[in-house]
Design a protein around this motif. Structure first.
Motif, PDB file in Angstrom:
ATOM      1  N   UNK A  26       0.825  -1.206   0.000  1.00 36.75           N
ATOM      2  CA  UNK A  26       0.000   0.000   0.000  1.00 36.75           C
ATOM      3  C   UNK A  26       0.862   1.259   0.000  1.00 36.75           C
ATOM      4  N   UNK A  27       1.994   1.211   0.701  1.00 37.49           N
ATOM      5  CA  UNK A  27       2.908   2.354   0.687  1.00 37.49           C
ATOM      6  C   UNK A  27       3.485   2.574  -0.700  1.00 37.49           C
ATOM      7  N   UNK A  28       3.799   1.478  -1.382  1.00 36.68           N
ATOM      8  CA  UNK A  28       4.321   1.581  -2.749  1.00 36.68           C
ATOM      9  C   UNK A  28       3.293   2.222  -3.675  1.00 36.68           C
ATOM     10  N   UNK A  29       2.026   1.826  -3.526  1.00 35.01           N
ATOM     11  CA  UNK A  29       0.968   2.397  -4.364  1.00 35.01           C
ATOM     12  C   UNK A  29       0.827   3.889  -4.112  1.00 35.01           C
ATOM     13  N   UNK A  49       1.583   6.718  -7.013  1.00 32.20           N
ATOM     14  CA  UNK A  49       0.524   7.592  -7.494  1.00 32.20           C
ATOM     15  C   UNK A  49       0.839   9.054  -7.204  1.00 32.20           C
ATOM     16  N   UNK A  50       1.479   9.318  -6.059  1.00 34.29           N
ATOM     17  CA  UNK A  50       1.901  10.685  -5.758  1.00 34.29           C
ATOM     18  C   UNK A  50       2.926  11.174  -6.768  1.00 34.29           C
ATOM     19  N   UNK A  51       3.906  10.318  -7.084  1.00 29.78           N
ATOM     20  CA  UNK A  51       4.937  10.700  -8.052  1.00 29.78           C
ATOM     21  C   UNK A  51       4.346  10.851  -9.453  1.00 29.78           C
ATOM     22  N   UNK A  52       3.383  10.021  -9.812  1.00 32.62           N
ATOM     23  CA  UNK A  52       2.797  10.112 -11.151  1.00 32.62           C
ATOM     24  C   UNK A  52       1.981  11.387 -11.312  1.00 32.62           C
ATOM     25  N   UNK A  53       1.398  11.873 -10.218  1.00 30.50           N
ATOM     26  CA  UNK A  53       0.560  13.070 -10.288  1.00 30.50           C
ATOM     27  C   UNK A  53       1.338  14.318 -10.689  1.00 30.50           C
ATOM     28  N   UNK A  68       6.611   8.061 -18.898  1.00 27.71           N
ATOM     29  CA  UNK A  68       7.105   7.662 -17.569  1.00 27.71           C
ATOM     30  C   UNK A  68       5.936   7.517 -16.606  1.00 27.71           C
ATOM     31  N   UNK A  69       4.983   8.444 -16.685  1.00 24.92           N
ATOM     32  CA  UNK A  69       3.804   8.377 -15.813  1.00 24.92           C
ATOM     33  C   UNK A  69       3.063   7.051 -16.012  1.00 24.92           C
ATOM     34  N   UNK A  70       2.950   6.610 -17.256  1.00 27.70           N
ATOM     35  CA  UNK A  70       2.279   5.341 -17.515  1.00 27.70           C
ATOM     36  C   UNK A  70       3.001   4.185 -16.845  1.00 27.70           C
ATOM     37  N   UNK A  71       4.337   4.191 -16.900  1.00 25.95           N
ATOM     38  CA  UNK A  71       5.091   3.103 -16.271  1.00 25.95           C
ATOM     39  C   UNK A  71       4.889   3.099 -14.755  1.00 25.95           C
ATOM     40  N   UNK A  72       4.740   4.281 -14.167  1.00 21.22           N
ATOM     41  CA  UNK A  72       4.481   4.340 -12.722  1.00 21.22           C
ATOM     42  C   UNK A  72       3.096   3.785 -12.400  1.00 21.22           C
ATOM     43  N   UNK A  73       2.122   4.085 -13.247  1.00 21.42           N
ATOM     44  CA  UNK A  73       0.782   3.557 -13.032  1.00 21.42           C
ATOM     45  C   UNK A  73       0.765   2.034 -13.137  1.00 21.42           C
TER      46      UNK A  73
END
Length: 274
Positions: A122-125, A129-133, A145-150
Motif C-alpha cells: 500500500x505504501x508503494x501504491x 501515485x503521488x509521483x505520477x501526479x 514515464x507516468x504510464x510506467x508508474x501507473x
C-alpha cells in the motif's frame, strides 16, 4: 545495508553517458554478468564526476548517476539482494538533485518495487501515485514515464490484494497508452506500449489469484513485439505463472522454455521484480 564502491576518478559526462547507455543495453539484453562487472566502476566514476561538478554540469552528472543506480537496483532485484533498496534510495536522491522529472520517475519506480517486495504494497501504491501526479500526461516523455508508474502501482496494488485499486490503475494506464500508442523508447525496463500494458494486466490478475481472467488477453498477445529480451523473458514468466496456476503444465513448461531462450541469465524466474 552499506554498499561500498571502489574509489574512482571523475570522467567526462559524455563518456559516463555512453557507458551508462551501454550498461542499460547489457541489462535489457539480459547480460547480467556483464552488467554486474561494469556497474561498480561506472557508479564510482559517476559519483566522482558529480562531486567535482558544479552548476548545470552537476545536474547532468546527478541524472547520469541516478540512471546508473536505477540499473544497480534493477540488477539487485533480479538477484533477490537487499542492495536493491540501497541502490534505489541513492537513485532517487541523485534524481531529485538533478531536477529532471524523467530520472525522478525512473528512480521512483525502482524504489517502489523494493517497497513492494518488502511487503509494503500500500505504501508503494501511494508513493507511485503521488509521483505520477506531478508528471505531465500531455508531454510525450513524462507522459510515458507516468504510464510506467501507473503500471507498477497496479502490480503493487495487486500484490496487496487490492483488486479495485489495481484494476483502476490498469484502466488509467490503458487510457494513456491509447492516447499515445507510439510512446518513445529508452525508458528503463518498462516502455509505455499496449503490449506492455497487457502483460502487466496478466501479471496483476495472477497476483490477485484470478489467472483465468488473463487467458483471453494472453491468447491475443504477441510477446515478440516487446523490444528487449529482458522484458520478453519477464512476459513469458507471467505466462508460465498463469498456466501453472490453471494447472496446464504443458503450457507452463513451454512458457518457461521461452524464458530460457530469451534470457539464459534470468535468475529467480517466477519471482523477478517489476
Amino acid at each position: 545495508m552499506r554498499v561500498e564502491l571502489p574509489s574512482g576518478k571523475p570522467a567526462p559526462l559524455r563518456v559516463l553517458a555512453s557507458k551508462t547507455a551501454s550498461a542499460r543495453e547489457a541489462f535489457t539484453a539480459a547480460r547480467y554478468n556483464d552488467l554486474g562487472s561494469s556497474l561498480p566502476g561506472l557508479l564510482s566514476a559517476a559519483e566522482a564526476a558529480r562531486d567535482a561538478a558544479a552548476g548545470q554540469a552537476r545536474g547532468q552528472a546527478n541524472a547520469i548517476l541516478a540512471r546508473a543506480y536505477v540499473l544497480a537496483s534493477e540488477l539487485a532485484a533480479k538477484q533477490h539482494s537487499d542492495a536493491a533498496w540501497v541502490a534505489a534510495d541513492r537513485a532517487l536522491a541523485a534524481a531529485r538533485a538533478s531536477g529532471m522529472p524523467i530520472p525522478v520517475g525512473e528512480a521512483a519506480r525502482v524504489l517502489a518495487i523494493t517497497m513492494r517486495r518488502s511487503g509494503n504494497c500500500s505504501s508503494a501504491v501511494r508513493f507511485l501515485t503521488t509521483e505520477s501526479d506531478v508528471l505531465d500526461p500531455a508531454e510525450e516523455r513524462t507522459g510515458a514515464v507516468r504510464t510506467t508508474l501507473l503500471l507498477t502501482a497496479a502490480y503493487s496494488a495487486g500484490a496487496g490484494s487490492d483488486r479495485a485499486t489495481a484494476l483502476a490503475l490498469l484502466d488509467e494506464a490503458d487510457e494513456t497508452v491509447e492516447r499515445r500508442p507510439h510512446a518513445p523508447g529508452g525508458l528503463f525496463t518498462v516502455d509505455a506500449t499496449k503490449t506492455m500494458a497487457a502483460v502487466y494486466r496478466i501479471g496483476v490478475l495472477n497476483t490477485l489469484g484470478t489467472p483465468d481472467e488473463g487467458v483471453e488477453i494472453a491468447r491475443g498477445l504477441n510477446i515478440d513485439l516487446m523490444a528487449t529480451p529482458e522484458r520478453r523473458a519477464r512476459a513469458w514468466t507471467d505466462m508460465a505463472r498463469m498456466w501453472h496456476a490453471l494447472g496446464d503444465g504443458q503450457e507452463a513448461f513451454a512458457a518457461l522454455r521461452r524464458v530460457e531462450q530469451e534470457a539464459a541469465q534470468e535468475s529467480g524466474g517466477l519471482r523477478c521484480g517489476r
